[in-house]
Motif scaffolding. Structure first.
Motif, PDB file in Angstrom:
ATOM      1  N   LYS A  64       0.842  -1.215   0.000  1.00  0.00           N
ATOM      2  CA  LYS A  64       0.000   0.000   0.000  1.00  0.00           C
ATOM      3  C   LYS A  64       0.865   1.248   0.000  1.00  0.00           C
ATOM      4  N   ILE A  85       0.437   5.350   1.320  1.00  0.00           N
ATOM      5  CA  ILE A  85      -0.398   6.412   1.891  1.00  0.00           C
ATOM      6  C   ILE A  85      -0.151   7.667   1.066  1.00  0.00           C
ATOM      7  N   SER A  89      -3.255   3.342  13.428  1.00  0.00           N
ATOM      8  CA  SER A  89      -4.596   3.872  13.154  1.00  0.00           C
ATOM      9  C   SER A  89      -5.497   2.804  12.555  1.00  0.00           C
ATOM     10  N   GLY A  90      -4.896   1.806  11.887  1.00  0.00           N
ATOM     11  CA  GLY A  90      -5.696   0.798  11.187  1.00  0.00           C
ATOM     12  C   GLY A  90      -5.764   1.028   9.682  1.00  0.00           C
ATOM     13  N   THR A 113       7.587   1.409  12.118  1.00  0.00           N
ATOM     14  CA  THR A 113       6.472   2.365  12.200  1.00  0.00           C
ATOM     15  C   THR A 113       6.199   2.760  13.651  1.00  0.00           C
ATOM     16  N   GLY A 151       4.095   6.716   4.382  1.00  0.00           N
ATOM     17  CA  GLY A 151       4.218   5.807   5.522  1.00  0.00           C
ATOM     18  C   GLY A 151       4.776   6.564   6.717  1.00  0.00           C
TER      19      GLY A 151
HETATM   20  C1  MEV Z   1       1.926   3.963   8.664  1.00  0.00           C
HETATM   21  O1  MEV Z   1       1.778   3.362   7.402  1.00  0.00           O
HETATM   22  C2  MEV Z   1       1.053   5.173   8.783  1.00  0.00           C
HETATM   23  C3  MEV Z   1       1.119   5.903  10.122  1.00  0.00           C
HETATM   24  O2  MEV Z   1       0.167   6.967  10.055  1.00  0.00           O
HETATM   25  C4  MEV Z   1       0.817   4.997  11.278  1.00  0.00           C
HETATM   26  C5  MEV Z   1      -0.629   4.537  11.315  1.00  0.00           C
HETATM   27  O3  MEV Z   1      -1.509   5.160  10.735  1.00  0.00           O
HETATM   28  O4  MEV Z   1      -0.870   3.523  11.991  1.00  0.00           O
HETATM   29  C6  MEV Z   1       2.500   6.540  10.336  1.00  0.00           C
END
Ligand code: MEV
Length: 314
Positions: free
Chosen positions: A11, A13, A150-151, A192, A276
């Motif tokens: 994935k 972000i 956060s999930g 992380t 990430g």
């Molecule tokens: C990790 O891919 C993204 C963070 O925001 C942690 C999370 O959301 O659990 C850094």
């Protein structure tokens, strides 16, 4: 039990990492062609289930007195499946795992590992698992692995669709327009959980300022979800640049990430940011077309990335 296999995607972000831990919305997309795979093979000669992590060159058995730390996550996933989803046979099978997702680089390797194993073992046991259950179980494993996630990672990988995500709410799928992304890997591994803990410590001494930045990032994520839906790469890129500036301000960028972000921008990226947890790991850039994306990927390698690749949404 039957022999079978399954896999799970990486994935990215696109907007909202870190702020999402504090309740802000974030946008994530799956990378369908970069995956972790898990195969179950039935083997009557096996007295204690064999676990093979190919990339780590580890082969052990499930009931061994101790396991190497690097496969702790795999063992915990199997235990959770056995305890909460479906009772697994005590003998007669092997689990083999291999992955194209680099570990600890912000591309969701831990969530992809749990999800590939849950998919493979439930399929082998002919047990159907609903998407919501997959999200919940993989979230339990993320919490063991990362502390206070956060999930978002396990949700986007469970659904394998672009999503607008908000903690403790149902994710909203985004039907994206056509987009070209480039990922560059600094080669620096970061856990992380450690980076999330550093942000939490920094926020403790300056809560008001951090929360203001998180709110701004949340708005960027909402706008970014619309730009993604509209296939507006120019707008998306501008928002990625803004998000990167705010990520710098919360201290999760690094010289290596900045170097790759700048290299992508010099070669014509419409925007670029870390993706990430940061402090290392990967960055992502958006390009106007496939040729530009390939050129950027090549330049990222010249600029010092240990790997780069392009991915097209839709
Ligand atoms: C990790 O891919 C993204 C963070 O925001 C942690 C999370 O959301 O659990 C850094």
């Amino acid at each position: 039990m039957i022999s079978t296999h399954a896999s799970a995607s990486a994935k990215i972000i696109l907007f909202g990492e870190h702020a999402v831990v504090y309740g802000q919305p974030a946008v994530a997309i799956p990378i369908q062609d970069v995956r972790t795979s898990a195969a179950i093979s039935i083997d009557a000669a096996v007295a204690d289930p064999v676990i093979e992590a190919k990339d780590l060159k580890i082969e052990t058995t499930l009931s061994a007195a101790s396991h190497p730390e690097s496969i702790g996550h795999i063992i915990k996933t199997i235990q959770l499946i056995h305890d909460k989803i479906v009772k697994l046979p005590k003998s007669g099978w092997r689990l083999t795992i291999w992955s194209k997702i680099p570990i600890e680089r912000g591309l969701g390797s831990s969530a992809a590992t749990s999800i590939a194993i849950i998919r493979a073992l439930t399929k082998a046991m002919m047990k159907v698992i609903a998407p919501r259950e997959l999200i919940n179980y993989s979230f339990e494993l993320e919490k063991i692995h990362h502390g206070t996630p956060s999930g978002i990672d396990n949700t986007v990988i469970s659904l394998e669709k672009p999503i607008l995500f908000r903690k403790d709410r149902e994710p909203s799928p985004i039907h994206p327009g056509s987009m070209f992304f480039i990922v560059g890997d600094t080669g620096i591994s970061k856990k992380t959980g450690d980076v999330v803990a550093q942000v939490a410590a920094a926020r403790n001494s300056n809560q008001e300022q951090f929360d203001r930045i998180f709110t701004q990032i949340g708005q960027i994520a909402r706008d970014g979800a619309l730009a993604l839906k509209d296939g507006d790469a120019k707008k998306l890129g501008k928002l990625m640049d803004e998000n990167q500036n705010l990520l710098q301000r919360i201290g999760v960028s690094s010289p290596e990430l900045e170097n790759l972000v700048n290299a992508a921008t010099m070669r014509g990226a419409l925007g670029a940011k870390l993706c990430g947890a940061g402090k290392g790991g990967c960055m992502v850039a958006v390009a106007k077309d496939g040729v530009t994306a390939e050129n950027i990927a090549a330049d990222l390698l010249k600029a010092g990335a240990v790997r780069s690749f392009t991915t097209k949404l839709k």
